[in-house]
Design a protein around this motif. Structure first.
Motif, PDB file in Angstrom:
ATOM      1  N   LEU A 201      40.553  17.399  48.388  1.00 25.48           N
ATOM      2  CA  LEU A 201      40.561  18.284  47.160  1.00 25.48           C
ATOM      3  C   LEU A 201      39.967  19.718  47.416  1.00 25.48           C
ATOM      4  O   LEU A 201      40.626  20.500  46.801  1.00 25.48           O
ATOM      5  N   ARG A 204      42.698  21.714  49.057  1.00 32.19           N
ATOM      6  CA  ARG A 204      43.763  21.961  48.103  1.00 32.19           C
ATOM      7  C   ARG A 204      43.118  23.092  47.021  1.00 32.19           C
ATOM      8  O   ARG A 204      44.123  23.864  46.754  1.00 32.19           O
ATOM      9  N   THR A 205      41.963  23.052  46.528  1.00 31.91           N
ATOM     10  CA  THR A 205      41.569  23.811  45.353  1.00 31.91           C
ATOM     11  C   THR A 205      41.073  25.263  46.032  1.00 31.91           C
ATOM     12  O   THR A 205      41.129  26.302  45.414  1.00 31.91           O
ATOM     13  N   LEU A 208      43.743  27.601  46.297  1.00 30.84           N
ATOM     14  CA  LEU A 208      44.350  27.837  44.736  1.00 30.84           C
ATOM     15  C   LEU A 208      43.294  28.848  44.080  1.00 30.84           C
ATOM     16  O   LEU A 208      43.709  29.723  43.376  1.00 30.84           O
ATOM     17  N   ARG A 211      43.748  32.295  45.165  1.00 32.21           N
ATOM     18  CA  ARG A 211      45.321  32.675  44.700  1.00 32.21           C
ATOM     19  C   ARG A 211      45.119  33.371  43.307  1.00 32.21           C
ATOM     20  O   ARG A 211      45.710  34.302  43.013  1.00 32.21           O
ATOM     21  N   ILE A 212      44.467  32.394  42.426  1.00 30.44           N
ATOM     22  CA  ILE A 212      44.110  33.004  41.125  1.00 30.44           C
ATOM     23  C   ILE A 212      43.182  33.955  41.121  1.00 30.44           C
ATOM     24  O   ILE A 212      43.770  34.914  40.446  1.00 30.44           O
ATOM     25  N   LEU A 215      45.324  37.198  41.552  1.00 29.92           N
ATOM     26  CA  LEU A 215      45.926  37.639  40.083  1.00 29.92           C
ATOM     27  C   LEU A 215      45.099  38.300  39.183  1.00 29.92           C
ATOM     28  O   LEU A 215      45.568  39.203  38.343  1.00 29.92           O
ATOM     29  N   TYR A 218      45.780  42.015  37.847  1.00 32.59           N
ATOM     30  CA  TYR A 218      47.165  42.318  37.157  1.00 32.59           C
ATOM     31  C   TYR A 218      46.502  42.739  35.866  1.00 32.59           C
ATOM     32  O   TYR A 218      45.607  42.126  35.269  1.00 32.59           O
ATOM     33  N   LEU A 220      47.802  42.788  33.005  1.00 29.92           N
ATOM     34  CA  LEU A 220      48.230  41.702  31.964  1.00 29.92           C
ATOM     35  C   LEU A 220      47.083  40.647  31.638  1.00 29.92           C
ATOM     36  O   LEU A 220      46.936  40.437  30.502  1.00 29.92           O
ATOM     37  N   LEU A 221      46.287  40.437  32.870  1.00 27.58           N
ATOM     38  CA  LEU A 221      45.368  39.293  32.916  1.00 27.58           C
ATOM     39  C   LEU A 221      43.857  40.141  32.596  1.00 27.58           C
ATOM     40  O   LEU A 221      42.717  39.347  32.333  1.00 27.58           O
ATOM     41  N   PRO A 223      42.337  41.517  29.786  1.00 33.87           N
ATOM     42  CA  PRO A 223      41.639  40.914  28.634  1.00 33.87           C
ATOM     43  C   PRO A 223      40.947  39.688  28.739  1.00 33.87           C
ATOM     44  O   PRO A 223      39.851  39.502  28.363  1.00 33.87           O
ATOM     45  N   ILE A 224      41.661  38.646  29.699  1.00 33.15           N
ATOM     46  CA  ILE A 224      41.292  37.341  29.808  1.00 33.15           C
ATOM     47  C   ILE A 224      40.130  37.377  30.696  1.00 33.15           C
ATOM     48  O   ILE A 224      39.034  36.770  30.377  1.00 33.15           O
ATOM     49  N   GLU A 227      37.080  38.542  28.657  1.00 32.63           N
ATOM     50  CA  GLU A 227      36.291  37.553  27.800  1.00 32.63           C
ATOM     51  C   GLU A 227      35.792  36.293  28.562  1.00 32.63           C
ATOM     52  O   GLU A 227      34.720  35.985  28.237  1.00 32.63           O
ATOM     53  N   ILE A 228      36.359  36.073  29.717  1.00 28.75           N
ATOM     54  CA  ILE A 228      35.778  34.845  30.589  1.00 28.75           C
ATOM     55  C   ILE A 228      34.304  35.615  31.036  1.00 28.75           C
ATOM     56  O   ILE A 228      33.316  34.952  30.785  1.00 28.75           O
TER      57      ILE A 228
END
Lengths: 239, 239
Positions: A201, A204-205, A208, A211-212, A215, A218, A220-221, A223-224, A227-228
């Motif tokens: 696990l 794999r993570t 990941l 990768r996140i 991102l 960008y 686009l992301l 405001p998110i 907020e987080i």
């Protein structure tokens, strides 16, 4: 995490000087407690039994640890220190700068370091999950171990070549610690041989997650991400 | 969730026909158990004490519930059924089609329905967090309550106007259930009056979740969505 000064090191951590006698006694009591917790269960083990089994007086045991909860805090601190010692070279020296590789190394090292305590963790987990317990990772008593764990992720990040949004960077070590806690819970429940499912696990993570994070730059992301960040400081890490 | 047929409904759920006598007895035993668990603690409450307090024979209590664990499963099922009854109109009738609004309504309804059990949940949580326990949400015994909870999120989603990536849509109800579990854990630890901190957290995170889901259609995020889907089915929801 800061280098633990000699004389306060929790037990025999590789790379630290030989501890003085008082530290040896402290380590002995801690090790005895861990063994009894595992053999008899946490609830049924008394400070008196721990002292007897360690060959020290009850007063002496209480001199080092105010009670059973403090022994578990001692265990948390030791686990954090052992983990830090195991990854120190990778974090500070010229280790891999790829974030996924760094995260994978640190998480795998944690699974290796925690391996002897897997059975204990399974029987103990429910105590740590009790909101009223000082053994919860969010309790004030757990802050030193929490800080140590978070600072490992700060170093995973600061030595990596990743460029992340500045606002996200502030809370990223805490987010990574939350990821680690998720893996720890999975590991506690994992009955596969040598917890190899948890290892897979992580394999794999970790990529990941990296990768996140890439991102997050960008627009686009944005405001998110903001907020987080606000949610974490408002609802979770208010210290 | 399917409509519970008369005679198998767990207790007095609004909108279902009056249950027959055996169901009344079952509900009485369940309610008595919940009260005793709260008053005396789960560990210290015996089936014998529950039967005595409910005014039924011990044999009768065991006729309805095989043991204490099954009483807690009965509680899980009842909570799921009460939640379903509370949101049925919103989920099926012409409720708001905005995903954030739907999720907020469903989560707030859960907090309302679970309110009487908050104290019990706090003292009980550690038993559910025990990996060896049949009371864990991932245990086979918990599957009916888990399925009921996930199916509510299927209906939150199917009645909404959101367009999501087809691969993500498959696992979205499970992801939303995981979000709900996160909120439940926060709620268990929440000591604010009427758990208003949890209510505020839901009010903030429901729109955030909807926002993140809207992003899932972007081609850029496609590989991440695919990986999350595979991880969930490989590591978490293997049934």
């Amino acid at each position: 995490m800061e280098e633990a000064p000699p004389g306060t090191a929790p037990g025999a951590i590789p790379g630290t000087p030989r501890p003085p006698k008082s530290e040896q006694t402290r380590a002995l009591i801690l090790e005895t407690a861990m063994r009894l917790f595992e053999e008899r269960g946490y609830d049924k083990t008394t400070m008196r039994a721990i002292a007897k089994e360690a060959g020290v007086s009850v007063g002496n045991a209480y001199y080092y640890f105010d009670g059973k909860e403090h022994l578990v805090q001692g265990f948390y601190d030791r686990l954090a220190a052992e983990h830090e010692a195991a990854v120190r070279g990778i974090l500070d020296g010229g280790g891999d700068r790829d974030l996924a590789a760094r995260l994978l190394t640190v998480m795998t090292a944690w699974i290796d370091v925690a391996r002897p305590y897997h059975q204990f963790a399974a029987q103990f987990f429910k105590n740590a999950a009790d909101p009223a317990s000082p053994l919860s990772p969010f309790s004030p008593e757990s802050h030193p171990a929490l800080d140590a764990a978070i600072s490992i992720h700060e170093r995973v990040l600061s030595g990596s070549d990743i460029k992340v949004d500045a606002e996200l960077a502030e809370v990223l070590p805490e987010l990574m610690w939350m990821y680690q806690m998720g893996i720890v819970v999975y590991w506690v429940f994992d009955h596969s041989p040598d917890t190899e499912r948890t290892r897979r696990l992580v394999a794999r993570t970790a990529p990941l997650g990296a990768r996140i994070l890439r991102l997050s730059r960008y627009r686009l992301l944005r405001p998110i991400v903001r907020e987080i960040r606000e949610l974490l400081s408002e609802f979770l890490f208010r210290r």
